[in-house]
Structure formats: C-alpha cells, structure tokens
Design an enzyme around this catalytic site. Structure first.
Site, mmCIF file in Angstrom:
data_model
loop_
_atom_site.group_PDB
_atom_site.id
_atom_site.type_symbol
_atom_site.label_atom_id
_atom_site.label_comp_id
_atom_site.label_asym_id
_atom_site.label_seq_id
_atom_site.Cartn_x
_atom_site.Cartn_y
_atom_site.Cartn_z
ATOM 1 N N GLU A 1 0.791 -1.205 0.054
ATOM 2 C CA GLU A 1 0.045 -0.016 0.051
ATOM 3 C C GLU A 1 0.891 1.239 0.040
ATOM 4 O O GLU A 1 1.068 2.006 0.939
ATOM 5 C CB GLU A 1 -0.929 -0.073 1.387
ATOM 6 C CG GLU A 1 -2.003 -1.056 0.902
ATOM 7 C CD GLU A 1 -3.097 -0.819 2.348
ATOM 8 O OE1 GLU A 1 -2.847 -0.246 3.106
ATOM 9 O OE2 GLU A 1 -4.172 -1.485 2.065
ATOM 10 N N GLU B 1 -6.535 -7.253 -1.279
ATOM 11 C CA GLU B 1 -7.189 -7.044 0.175
ATOM 12 C C GLU B 1 -8.445 -6.384 0.127
ATOM 13 O O GLU B 1 -8.450 -5.216 -0.450
ATOM 14 C CB GLU B 1 -6.010 -6.158 0.838
ATOM 15 C CG GLU B 1 -6.243 -6.043 2.417
ATOM 16 C CD GLU B 1 -5.005 -5.215 3.186
ATOM 17 O OE1 GLU B 1 -3.861 -5.731 2.696
ATOM 18 O OE2 GLU B 1 -5.349 -4.380 3.902
#
Length: 319
Positions: free
Chosen positions: A152, A244
C-alpha cells in the site's frame, strides 16, 4: 449401462486450482489460465507473519483449501513493525514455508511485500530486491506464484511508485520470467482515490512491463460509491487484482457492511476480478475471520470457529 470403477482402481484426484489452471498470465484486462481463459481467484490473506504465524498451520491450510475451497493464499510479509527488517532470513523462510503449504494443497500463493509505513516503496528498495531475488529463485519453476511488490504505497506520487516497479520487476524477471507481478497503486492501493486522485494517472502512465496487474484495496464500511465506481472504471482500462479488502472500516474494525461488500463482490464476479480477503487470523478485530483464541487450538473447519465476517466470506469463497 453405467460405467463402474474397477475394483481396486484408484479414483483420479480432484483437480486443484493450480492443476486445473496451470501457469497464469495476463491476457488483455484479465487474469487467464494456461489455455488463455479468464479466471477469477478467490481466497484469503494471512495477517502479518510476525504476529500470527500460529494461524497458518497444516490444519488451517487444510481447512482453507478443502472446507473453504479457496483458490489462493496471500502470504503477507510485513517489512517494518517487527517484520522482515528485523531478521530477513527468518521472514524469508517463513514466507516460503507458507507458500509451500499453499502449493501442497494446490492453491496459488500471492507473495506480498507488505510495505506500509513508511509509504514510499523506495525506502525498502534494497530489502525488496533481496527478498524477491530469493523468492523468485525458489519459485521460478512453479506455476503457483504471483508477486505483489508493494502492498500500500502512500504519500508519494504515482510516478515514483511506477519507477519503483520498474526497478523491482526486472529483479523478479531475472529469476522467474513467467509469473504475474502485482503492482500497488497510489494512496493505499486505491488508484489514488484516498488522496483525491483517480485511475487516470495509471491509465495515462502505465508501468513499462508486461504480464502485470494493478492492485486495489477497499474496506466496505468506509469506502463507498466513489471507490466502487473507481474499481469499475479502472477495470475497464487496466488489469486489476483486489489483493485486500474487508467488510468493516478501513482499520478492519467495527460493524460489517455486508450489503456494500456484496456490491463489490458482484462487480468483481461479473468482471472476473480476483480477490483475497483480509484476514486469516484470530486477531481481536472484526475483520479477522477466526474467533479470538482459535489459533491456539486445532479446530479450523466449519463455521463454529468463525466470527460473523468469517462465516460470510467463507460462504462467498465456497460459492
């Protein structure tokens, strides 16, 4: 007349995701099997292996593969927060142990370089090169791996994330030229939405590499129509893998929003976007699928050991 299996003859084993689909590739906007047919993988992500390695056991992987009928396990190696940087050899070996466990059960494995804070992937560039060299060298001849090179990214421009990807992808390709590589997008893998941008920055300036997909993350109780619309638009122009997501808020906590989650899942099913849910552990948060304390025992299958989110996501995988 019905055919009968001869006495003493062994029945052929049921196909597994890897045996059925073989080496995956990116064909156009889709993830495709070794015959060029679009596939959708559905499965789970581990939590950080520095905290919840005890939740990834022979028993829990048996349950994931056979009871849940998952196609894929995402193995999350945190870099900071007591992870890889503290003991590279240990965490590389741990990641390989869990990837091997997925492979023995015929599941694919996403090798997740879980850089999070700091959000600049270049902060861990040298470590990433070392880690992915080791992983790609080990799995270069196995069709069951995908490499997620930056979990991320945040706080940096897309151009910098793109440049990082163009440094790491050749490191992987030098060892494993065939596997799919998953590239994190800006603003916690939201195609920039969480920092006021959108997927157009990637569409206009894609990574200079083939056989790659871009990642998107969402948490349904926090991420509403703007995120759903971004995923829909982006997947019309780019190959996307949702590595995710959760049914709760962006911290994986709080009440589940199954209605909004289902909207995302319906879109991903229609467009054959693969996904892994966060997370396969007994963390106290509502987003961890197992009831707290489950990982200290040896019962994994069925719904009795699951939280509300676990019951819901298990059913979606089994469908």
């Amino acid at each position: 007349m019905a055919l009968q299996t001869p006495v003493g003859a062994a029945e052929a084993p049921a196909p597994t995701p890897v045996s059925a689909n073989g080496q995956l590739t990116v064909c156009g906007l889709q993830l495709c099997d070794d015959q060029g047919r679009a596939v959708q993988l559905r499965g789970m992500s581990t939590h950080g292996t520095q905290w919840y390695a005890r939740c990834v056991t022979d028993g829990s992987l048996d349950a994931l593969a056979r009871d849940w009928r998952a196609d894929v396990l995402r193995v999350s190696t945190y870099v900071q927060e007591g992870g890889y940087e503290t003991d590279p050899q240990r965490f590389t070996a741990l990641a390989q142990k869990f990837v091997d466990g997925a492979h023995r059960r015929g599941m694919y494995a996403v090798i997740d370089w879980h850089m999070l804070d700091p959000g600049d992937p270049d902060f861990n560039l040298a470590r990433a090169k070392t880690f992915f060299t080791a992983m790609a060298k080990k799995y270069k001849d196995h069709p069951g791996v995908l490499y997620e090179i930056a979990n991320e990214p945040s706080g940096v421009r897309w151009s910098k994330i793109k440049a990082y990807a163009e440094k790491i992808i050749p490191v992987i390709r030098a060892q494993d030229p065939d596997a799919v590589v998953l590239v994190g997008t800006r603003a916690w893998s939201s195609f920039g939405v969480s920092e006021g941008a959108n997927e157009q920055e990637v569409v206009r300036n894609p990574v200079n590499a083939s056989n790659i997909m871009y990642t998107f993350h969402f948490y349904a109780a926090s991420h509403r129509g703007e995120y759903l619309d971004a995923l829909n638009r982006a997947s019309d122009r780019l190959p996307v893998f949702v590595t995710e997501f959760g049914t709760q808020d962006y911290a994986g906590e709080g009440a589940n929003d199954f209605s909004q989650s289902q909207r995302f899942l319906d879109l991903m099913k229609r467009k054959k976007i693969s996904w892994t849910n966060w997370n396969y552990s007994d963390d106290h948060r509502s987003g961890a699928v197992f009831r707290t304390g489950t990982c200290d025992g040896d019962t994994w299958a069925g719904t009795g050991v699951l939280k509300e989110a676990g019951v819901w996501i298990r059913q979606r995988i089994r469908e």
